[in-house]
Design a protein around this motif. Structure first.
Motif, short mmCIF file in Angstrom:
data_model
loop_
_atom_site.label_atom_id
_atom_site.label_comp_id
_atom_site.label_asym_id
_atom_site.label_seq_id
_atom_site.Cartn_x
_atom_site.Cartn_y
_atom_site.Cartn_z
N HIS A 68 13.06 -8.13 -3.87
CA HIS A 68 13.17 -6.89 -3.10
C HIS A 68 13.39 -7.18 -1.63
CE1 HIS A 68 12.04 -4.25 -6.41
NE2 HIS A 68 11.08 -5.11 -6.72
N THR A 83 15.87 9.47 4.09
CA THR A 83 16.90 8.88 3.25
C THR A 83 18.01 9.89 2.95
OG1 THR A 83 15.69 9.52 1.25
CG2 THR A 83 15.25 7.33 2.14
N PHE A 102 14.43 2.27 1.86
CA PHE A 102 13.86 3.51 2.40
C PHE A 102 12.70 3.15 3.30
CE2 PHE A 102 12.85 2.72 -2.03
CZ PHE A 102 11.49 2.48 -1.99
N ILE A 104 8.99 3.05 5.04
CA ILE A 104 7.58 3.17 4.65
C ILE A 104 6.89 3.94 5.76
CG2 ILE A 104 5.47 1.92 4.08
CD1 ILE A 104 7.21 -0.45 3.25
N THR A 118 11.90 -0.92 2.82
CA THR A 118 11.86 -1.75 1.63
C THR A 118 12.72 -1.15 0.53
OG1 THR A 118 10.39 -2.84 0.03
CG2 THR A 118 9.86 -0.58 0.62
N SER A 119 13.03 -1.98 -0.48
CA SER A 119 13.67 -1.51 -1.70
C SER A 119 12.66 -1.42 -2.84
CB SER A 119 14.80 -2.48 -2.10
OG SER A 119 14.26 -3.77 -2.37
N ASN A 120 11.42 -1.75 -2.55
CA ASN A 120 10.37 -1.82 -3.56
C ASN A 120 9.47 -0.59 -3.52
OD1 ASN A 120 8.38 -2.49 -5.36
ND2 ASN A 120 7.79 -4.41 -4.39
N GLY A 121 9.76 0.38 -4.35
CA GLY A 121 8.98 1.61 -4.36
C GLY A 121 7.54 1.43 -4.81
N ASP A 122 7.25 0.34 -5.50
CA ASP A 122 5.91 0.12 -6.03
C ASP A 122 4.87 -0.15 -4.96
OD1 ASP A 122 6.88 0.47 -8.58
OD2 ASP A 122 7.13 -1.67 -8.96
N VAL A 124 4.92 1.06 -1.65
CA VAL A 124 4.84 2.02 -0.55
C VAL A 124 3.44 2.62 -0.44
CG1 VAL A 124 5.71 4.19 0.37
CG2 VAL A 124 7.30 2.52 -0.59
N ASN A 125 2.91 3.10 -1.55
CA ASN A 125 1.59 3.72 -1.52
C ASN A 125 0.50 2.72 -1.14
OD1 ASN A 125 2.51 6.26 -2.16
ND2 ASN A 125 2.21 6.00 -4.37
#
Length: 240
Positions: A68, A83, A102, A104, A118-122, A124-125
């Motif tokens: 990522h 975005t 997108f 953070i 990042t491209s890693n949506g996992d 973000v939270n």
């Protein structure tokens, strides 16, 4: 269905849209054997070549060897953290990365400084989760001389959005400037806090998120996060 040529090139992972525009401008790109111009579009089945060679998708893993993308950008004033491609000056088009990324969190359009993408949506939270109490440091300029009373009041907490802000650290750095370190991120928090004391923020720059510092990045520049920075942000996350 057609796609703009610069977007098509970027989506192959070969380069960013900006770089694609440069290649097109140098007349190095052809579509079905015809030299492409600015604003060209391509459809399904069209053959795109660069310097006479077919342009094919590259592997997702980039120069960093990671699955990522994780970058830090020095966001200039005027760029919007969205975005939505319909928004002029959106942060995704501004960066022009070859992969889909997108932001953070966010910085207001009129604010500047450090923002992560990042491209890693996992993850973000994990980074935004309030209970993690991540430190965010800002340098702020205001329209009136900074007083000790003002700094103490900001540090104690201010009622905005119907709730009290968490205690924070403040320090005077100039007659009209101060440093503030927050552990939360309410919408327009610093501007609204300052307004409660009759101050108007004239410049706001974020310079640090936890262990990630803005450093020497100039406005508009970005870089990949280092392994040490990633481990600091995501200590429980093993796959980057």
């Amino acid at each position: 269905m057609t796609t703009r040529l610069n977007k098509h090139i970027a989506e192959t992972g070969f380069c960013s849209r900006r770089e694609a525009d440069r290649l097109i401008g140098e007349r190095r790109v052809t579509v079905n054997g015809i030299t492409a111009g600015a604003g060209a579009v391509v459809g399904e089945g069209d053959e795109v070549k660069l310097d006479g060679q077919p342009l094919r998708a590259r592997a997702v893993v980039g120069k960093t060897g990671r699955r990522h993308v994780y970058i830090v950008l020095n966001k200039p004033v005027g760029i919007t953290c969205t975005t939505e491609s319909a928004v002029k000056g959106n942060i995704v088009d501004f960066v022009g990365h070859e992969q889909r990324i997108f932001p953070i969190g966010r910085l207001d359009k009129e604010s500047e400084g450090l923002i992560l993408l990042t491209s890693n949506g996992d993850i973000v939270n994990q980074i935004l989760r309030a209970e993690n109490r991540r430190q965010k440091e800002y340098l702020v300029a205001v329209n009136k001389p900074v007083t000790e009373e003002f700094l103490r009041g900001m540090a104690r907490g201010v009622r905005i959005h119907g709730e009290m802000t968490l205690p924070c650290r403040t320090a005077r750095i100039a007659k009209f400037g101060f440093r503030i370190v927050l552990e939360q991120g309410l919408n327009r928090q610093i501007r609204l806090m300052a307004a409660e004391f009759g101050y108007r923020v004239t410049q706001l720059r974020r310079v640090r998120i936890d262990n990630v510092k803005l450093g020497a990045l100039r406005p508009g520049q970005w870089r990949n996060l280092t392994d040490a920075e990633l481990r600091g942000l995501l200590p429980q996350h093993n796959e980057f």
